[in-house]
Design a protein around this motif. Structure first.
Motif, mmCIF file in Angstrom:
data_model
loop_
_atom_site.group_PDB
_atom_site.id
_atom_site.type_symbol
_atom_site.label_atom_id
_atom_site.label_comp_id
_atom_site.label_asym_id
_atom_site.label_seq_id
_atom_site.Cartn_x
_atom_site.Cartn_y
_atom_site.Cartn_z
ATOM 1 N N PRO A 77 0.824 -1.219 0.000
ATOM 2 C CA PRO A 77 0.000 0.000 0.000
ATOM 3 C C PRO A 77 0.854 1.264 0.000
ATOM 4 N N GLY A 78 0.537 2.187 -0.895
ATOM 5 C CA GLY A 78 1.232 3.462 -0.953
ATOM 6 C C GLY A 78 2.424 3.479 -1.867
ATOM 7 N N VAL A 79 2.778 2.328 -2.504
ATOM 8 C CA VAL A 79 3.930 2.273 -3.403
ATOM 9 C C VAL A 79 3.525 2.821 -4.769
ATOM 10 N N SER A 80 4.237 3.847 -5.231
ATOM 11 C CA SER A 80 3.967 4.410 -6.548
ATOM 12 C C SER A 80 4.923 3.874 -7.606
ATOM 13 N N ARG A 81 6.138 3.484 -7.163
ATOM 14 C CA ARG A 81 7.139 3.002 -8.111
ATOM 15 C C ARG A 81 8.199 2.217 -7.362
ATOM 16 N N VAL A 82 8.780 1.204 -8.008
ATOM 17 C CA VAL A 82 9.823 0.379 -7.395
ATOM 18 C C VAL A 82 10.977 0.241 -8.369
ATOM 19 N N GLU A 83 12.196 0.434 -7.874
ATOM 20 C CA GLU A 83 13.398 0.215 -8.675
ATOM 21 C C GLU A 83 14.386 -0.612 -7.873
ATOM 22 N N TYR A 84 15.106 -1.496 -8.567
ATOM 23 C CA TYR A 84 16.093 -2.357 -7.915
ATOM 24 C C TYR A 84 17.452 -2.123 -8.575
ATOM 25 N N PHE A 85 18.466 -1.805 -7.734
ATOM 26 C CA PHE A 85 19.818 -1.557 -8.223
ATOM 27 C C PHE A 85 20.783 -2.559 -7.581
ATOM 28 N N PRO A 86 21.383 -3.430 -8.378
ATOM 29 C CA PRO A 86 22.369 -4.372 -7.803
ATOM 30 C C PRO A 86 23.611 -3.636 -7.327
ATOM 31 N N LEU A 87 24.088 -3.985 -6.150
ATOM 32 C CA LEU A 87 25.333 -3.423 -5.648
ATOM 33 C C LEU A 87 26.498 -4.086 -6.362
ATOM 34 N N LYS A 88 27.641 -3.368 -6.398
ATOM 35 C CA LYS A 88 28.813 -3.927 -7.054
ATOM 36 C C LYS A 88 29.368 -5.124 -6.317
ATOM 37 N N LYS A 89 29.185 -5.145 -4.998
ATOM 38 C CA LYS A 89 29.762 -6.216 -4.182
ATOM 39 C C LYS A 89 28.750 -6.628 -3.142
ATOM 40 N N GLU A 90 28.443 -7.914 -3.075
ATOM 41 C CA GLU A 90 27.479 -8.391 -2.107
ATOM 42 C C GLU A 90 28.056 -8.311 -0.702
ATOM 43 N N ALA A 91 27.172 -8.134 0.265
ATOM 44 C CA ALA A 91 27.611 -8.086 1.660
ATOM 45 C C ALA A 91 28.250 -9.404 2.050
ATOM 46 N N MET A 92 29.339 -9.343 2.784
ATOM 47 C CA MET A 92 30.071 -10.536 3.179
ATOM 48 C C MET A 92 29.727 -10.914 4.607
ATOM 49 N N PRO A 93 29.737 -12.198 4.900
ATOM 50 C CA PRO A 93 29.576 -12.607 6.298
ATOM 51 C C PRO A 93 30.689 -12.035 7.154
ATOM 52 N N ALA A 94 30.456 -11.987 8.461
ATOM 53 C CA ALA A 94 31.416 -11.363 9.374
ATOM 54 C C ALA A 94 32.790 -12.018 9.280
ATOM 55 N N GLU A 95 32.824 -13.358 9.152
ATOM 56 C CA GLU A 95 34.125 -14.016 9.108
ATOM 57 C C GLU A 95 34.872 -13.687 7.825
ATOM 58 N N GLU A 96 34.132 -13.457 6.707
ATOM 59 C CA GLU A 96 34.787 -13.077 5.464
ATOM 60 C C GLU A 96 35.273 -11.632 5.535
ATOM 61 N N GLU A 97 34.512 -10.750 6.207
ATOM 62 C CA GLU A 97 34.954 -9.375 6.388
ATOM 63 C C GLU A 97 36.246 -9.328 7.199
ATOM 64 N N GLU A 98 36.337 -10.161 8.233
ATOM 65 C CA GLU A 98 37.552 -10.211 9.047
ATOM 66 C C GLU A 98 38.723 -10.710 8.217
#
Length: 365
Positions: free
Chosen positions: A82-103
C-alpha cells in the motif's frame, strides 16, 4: 512462484483494507512504507540484506546481484504494498560478506603478503630514514646554501600475526633510498653528491613496544659538477677518499605509549671503504603533544655517536606540523624546521664538521 505472488497479494490487499478501515496508519507514510517493505524482503522474499529507501511512495532497493526472474519477483511483490507508486532495484557492485569473510578481508590488508603499513614508525629526526623529502639548508659552518632531496620508501613484504602469542607481530620489509645534495649558491645548482641506501629490515611489535633489525648497504658518489669545481681531487688521485661504501647491521628499540616516544640502538659496520672503527650508537625522543583531527605539532630529537670520532655527539632537532591522511592515516605530510650540529650527513664528507639550519617538507607514503 505464481501461487506465492497471488498469496502475497491477497495478504497485502487484506492488510491494506484493514489499515484503511481502521485509519490508524496512513499508507502514504514513508516511514511506515519503508518498515513494511523491509519486512516483506525479510520474511517473504528471504532477502534481509537489501537496502530500502522510500521517498514520497517511490521505493529504491539496493542489494546483491540477482537473476532477472528473481528481480521481477521482487518488483511484483513490493509494488503491491500500500502506498507504493514506483519500485526500482539496483544491484550493488559487491554483495555483503559474512562477518568471518569481512575479518579475512581486513586481515589481508594488515597481515600476510604486502601489508599496507609498517609495524615500526620511522624515526622522525634521523636524516637517513628512507622517505621522501625536500629541504633547504643554510650551513653555518661554510656559509653556503644547500638543497637536499630524498626519494625513499619502506615496502612491506610479509607480516606474521600472533607469531609469539596474541598481539605479537613480525614483519619483513625491503627499503631503498636515494639522497641528493645540491649547492644552491652555484649558477647551475651544482650536484655535490648522491648517496644510495638499500636494506632488508625485520620488524617486531607488541603493543607499545617495537624494534627494527636491519641489514643495510650504503654507498656514495661525488657529483660531476662538484668534481669540476674541485679538479685537485682527481689530479692528486684522492677520489677514493670520497667514495664511501658501507655495510652495516643495526638494531633500534622503540617505546611509544601515547603522545611521546623514546628509542635507542646501535649499529655495527663491516666491509667498509675507507676503513674506520665499526661501532655506532643512536638514541632520541619524539613528542606529539596534542592532536586536532589529523593535524598535530611534532618535535624530534636524534643523537648519533660514532666510535670513529671518540663518541662525539651528532645532534639533530626537528619541529613543525604533521598532517595525516585522515581518516585513513596511512600517508603523512610534515612541514619541519631543523637544526643540525655534528659531522656532515653527506657520506663523502663524513669527516668534516657541519652546523646548519633548514626548513623542508617530508612525506611518509
Amino acid at each position: 512462484m505464481r501461487e506465492r505472488i497471488v498469496l502475497t497479494g491477497l495478504i497485502v490487499g487484506l492488510a491494506a483494507c484493514g489499515w484503511a478501515a481502521a485509519g490508524e496508519i496512513p499508507p502514504e507514510d514513508d516511514r511506515f512504507l519503508r518498515g513494511y517493505v523491509t519486512a516483506l524482503l525479510d520474511h517473504v522474499l528471504k532477502m534481509p540484506d537489501v537496502q530500502v529507501e522510500v521517498e514520497e511512495g517511490m521505493v529504491t532497493l539496493r542489494g546483491g546481484a540477482v537473476s532477472e526472474e528473481k528481480q521481477r519477483e521482487i518488483l511484483d511483490i513490493v509494488s503491491q504494498a500500500p502506498g507504493v507508486s514506483r519500485v526500482e532495484y539496483f544491484p550493488l557492485k559487491k554483495e555483503a560478506m559474512p562477518a568471518e569473510e569481512e575479518e579475512e578481508e581486513f586481515n589481508r590488508a594488515f597481515h600476510g603478503f604486502f601489508p599496507k603499513d609498517d609495524l615500526f614508525t620511522p624515526l622522525l629526526a634521523d636524516p637517513w630514514e628512507s622517505r621522501f623529502f625536500m629541504s633547504f639548508r643554510h650551513s653555518e659552518a661554510s656559509g653556503d646554501n644547500f638543497g637536499a632531496v630524498g626519494l625513499g620508501e619502506v615496502f612491506g613484504l610479509y607480516r606474521w600475526k600472533d607469531v609469539f602469542g596474541p598481539g605479537h607481530q613480525l614483519q619483513l620489509n625491503i627499503e631503498g633510498a636515494v639522497f641528493s645534495y645540491f649547492d644552491l649558491d652555484q649558477p647551475k645548482t651544482d650536484l655535490q653528491n648522491i648517496d644510495f641506501q638499500l636494506g632488508m629490515p625485520v620488524v617486531y611489535r607488541y603493543e607499545d613496544f617495537s624494534t627494527r633489525f636491519r641489514l643495510l648497504h650504503r654507498s656514495s658518489h661525488l657529483g660531476d659538477e662538484y668534481l669540476a669545481q674541485h679538479p685537485g681531487i682527481i689530479q692528486d688521485d684522492r677520489l677514493s677518499e670520497y667514495q664511501v661504501d658501507n655495510n652495516l647491521i643495526d638494531l633500534v628499540l622503540s617505546f611509544k605509549p601515547e603522545w611521546w616516544r623514546i628509542y635507542g640502538g646501535f649499529a655495527y659496520l663491516f666491509d667498509v671503504t675507507p676503513e674506520r672503527n665499526p661501532w655506532e650508537m643512536v638514541y632520541g625522543l619524539e613528542l606529539t603533544p596534542w592532536n586536532l583531527y589529523a593535524i598535530h605539532p611534532v618535535l624530534g630529537i636524534h643523537f648519533h655517536l660514532q666510535e670513529e670520532f671518540e663518541w662525539d655527539v651528532n645532534q639533530r632537532y626537528v619541529f613543525g606540523v604533521e598532517i595525516h591522511d585522515w581518516p585513513f592515516r596511512n600517508r603523512v605530510t610534515r612541514l619541519l624546521g631543523e637544526y643540525y650540529n655534528g659531522k656532515r650527513v653527506e657520506w663523502p664528507f663524513y669527516k668534516e664538521d657541519d652546523e646548519y639550519l633548514g626548513v623542508g617538507l617530508s612525506f611518509d607514503m
